[in-house]
Design an enzyme around this catalytic site. Structure first.
Site, PDB file in Angstrom:
ATOM      1  CG  ASN A   9      12.523 -17.736  10.564  1.00 27.86           C
ATOM      2  OD1 ASN A   9      12.374 -17.344  11.895  1.00 27.86           O
ATOM      3  ND2 ASN A   9      13.015 -16.269   9.719  1.00 27.86           N
ATOM      4  CE  LYS A  11       9.809 -15.295   8.442  1.00 28.14           C
ATOM      5  NZ  LYS A  11      10.239 -14.202   6.753  1.00 28.14           N
ATOM      6  CG  HIS A  95      15.868 -13.134   9.023  1.00 29.55           C
ATOM      7  ND1 HIS A  95      14.892 -11.927   8.562  1.00 29.55           N
ATOM      8  CD2 HIS A  95      15.257 -13.755   8.457  1.00 29.55           C
ATOM      9  CE1 HIS A  95      14.297 -12.685   7.903  1.00 29.55           C
ATOM     10  NE2 HIS A  95      14.313 -13.959   7.755  1.00 29.55           N
ATOM     11  CD  GLU A  97      11.662 -10.981   8.532  1.00 30.70           C
ATOM     12  OE1 GLU A  97      11.455 -11.604   9.500  1.00 30.70           O
ATOM     13  OE2 GLU A  97      10.452 -11.401   7.770  1.00 30.70           O
ATOM     14  CD  GLU A 167      15.932 -15.631   4.640  1.00 31.05           C
ATOM     15  OE1 GLU A 167      14.807 -16.665   4.923  1.00 31.05           O
ATOM     16  OE2 GLU A 167      16.216 -15.340   5.508  1.00 31.05           O
ATOM     17  N   GLY A 173       8.371 -13.329   2.252  1.00 31.00           N
ATOM     18  CA  GLY A 173       6.516 -12.701   3.116  1.00 31.00           C
ATOM     19  C   GLY A 173       5.996 -12.529   1.727  1.00 31.00           C
ATOM     20  CB  SER A 212       8.285 -16.825  -1.516  1.00 31.03           C
ATOM     21  OG  SER A 212       7.502 -15.463  -0.958  1.00 31.03           O
TER      22      SER A 212
END
Ligand code: 13P
Length: 254
Positions: A9, A11, A95, A97, A167, A173, A212
């Site tokens: 991904n 992003k 996701h 985010e 996730e 991250g 990660s």
């Protein structure tokens, strides 16, 4: 047997020049015997470039979001059929985010998963708990709510044609990876939830871990019985790291 999958991904990262280098490395770097599938999920404007550079290679591609409607007056949205025209195989929905920053709720995520299937795309349905939710002992309740929302709208058969990605938000991250045991525990729980609806679907659907994932920890995560590969953020932007992760999945799949 479930096929292992490693999906990168990107992003909101990339440039025509950087992408050309990265995609070139993915096509030239021998990433194993083809036992594990690989994909990159790129920003919309780079789909044409990605299609051109990856066509005919072992690596597939996709997008990170789609609109829930097939077409119409929805300024700024991109329809699933448009992604399909650029050869996309996958699209992530839900996701963390998108959920946190763009206020996508469970119902929206479910509608997007349905829209992806209608366009012939494989949705990668993302779910996972925040640190506060984990610390409050709510991990299972949160992922159950998120998965059930999709199951209730899309149906279990749609999940058979999807990929699920666990996730944990606290691992995205942050450099703080879930331990293989922590990941396995949640993956097994998700599979058990699916099995209540349909044992065959539960046995066959791929459940990826994201948060990660690096070259150094991919193998121990992917070796867990219910971890079928990874959804990789930062490390997917570094060719050697991503190839190492892909090779780890490939070895375990052989
Ligand atoms: P990182 O691998 O950078 O933690 O990101 C994970 C992720 O969000 C993939 O979708």
């Amino acid at each position: 047997m479930r096929r292992k999958l490693v999906a990168g991904n990107w992003k909101m990262h990339g440039s025509l020049e950087a992408n050309a280098r990265l995609l070139g490395s993915l096509t030239s770097g021998n990433a194993g015997s083809g036992n594990a599938a690989c994909a990159v999920l790129v920003p919309f404007p780079y789909l044409a470039q990605t299609q051109t550079l990856l066509k005919g290679s072992a690596c597939r591609w996709g997008a990170q979001n789609l609109g829930e409607h097939p077409s119409g007056a929805y300024t700024g949205e991109v329809a699933g059929a448009m992604l399909a025209e650029f050869g996309c195989t996958y699209v992530t929905v839900g996701h963390s985010e998108r959920r946190a920053l763009y206020h996508e709720d469970d119902a929206t995520v479910a509608r997007k998963a349905v829209a992806a299937r209608k366009a012939g795309l494989t949705p990668i349905v993302c779910l996972g708990e925040t640190l506060a939710e984990r610390e409050a002992g709510q991990t299972e309740a949160v992922v159950e709510r998120q998965l059930e929302a999709v199951l209730n709208v899309a149906g279990v058969q749609a999940i058979a044609e999807s990929v699920v990605a666990y996730e944990p938000v606290w691992a995205i991250g942050t450099g703080k990876t879930a331990s293989p045991e922590q990941a396995q525990e949640v993956h097994a729980f998700l599979r058990e939830l699916l099995a209540r609806r349909d044992a065959k679907v539960a046995a066959e659907v791929s459940i990826l871990y994201g948060g990660s994932v690096k070259g150094a920890n991919a193998e121990s995560l992917f070796a867990m019985p219910d971890v079928d590969g990874g959804l990789v953020g930062g490390a997917s932007l570094v060719a050697e790291e991503f190839l190492t992760i892909w090779r780890a999945a490939d070895r375990l799949a052989s």
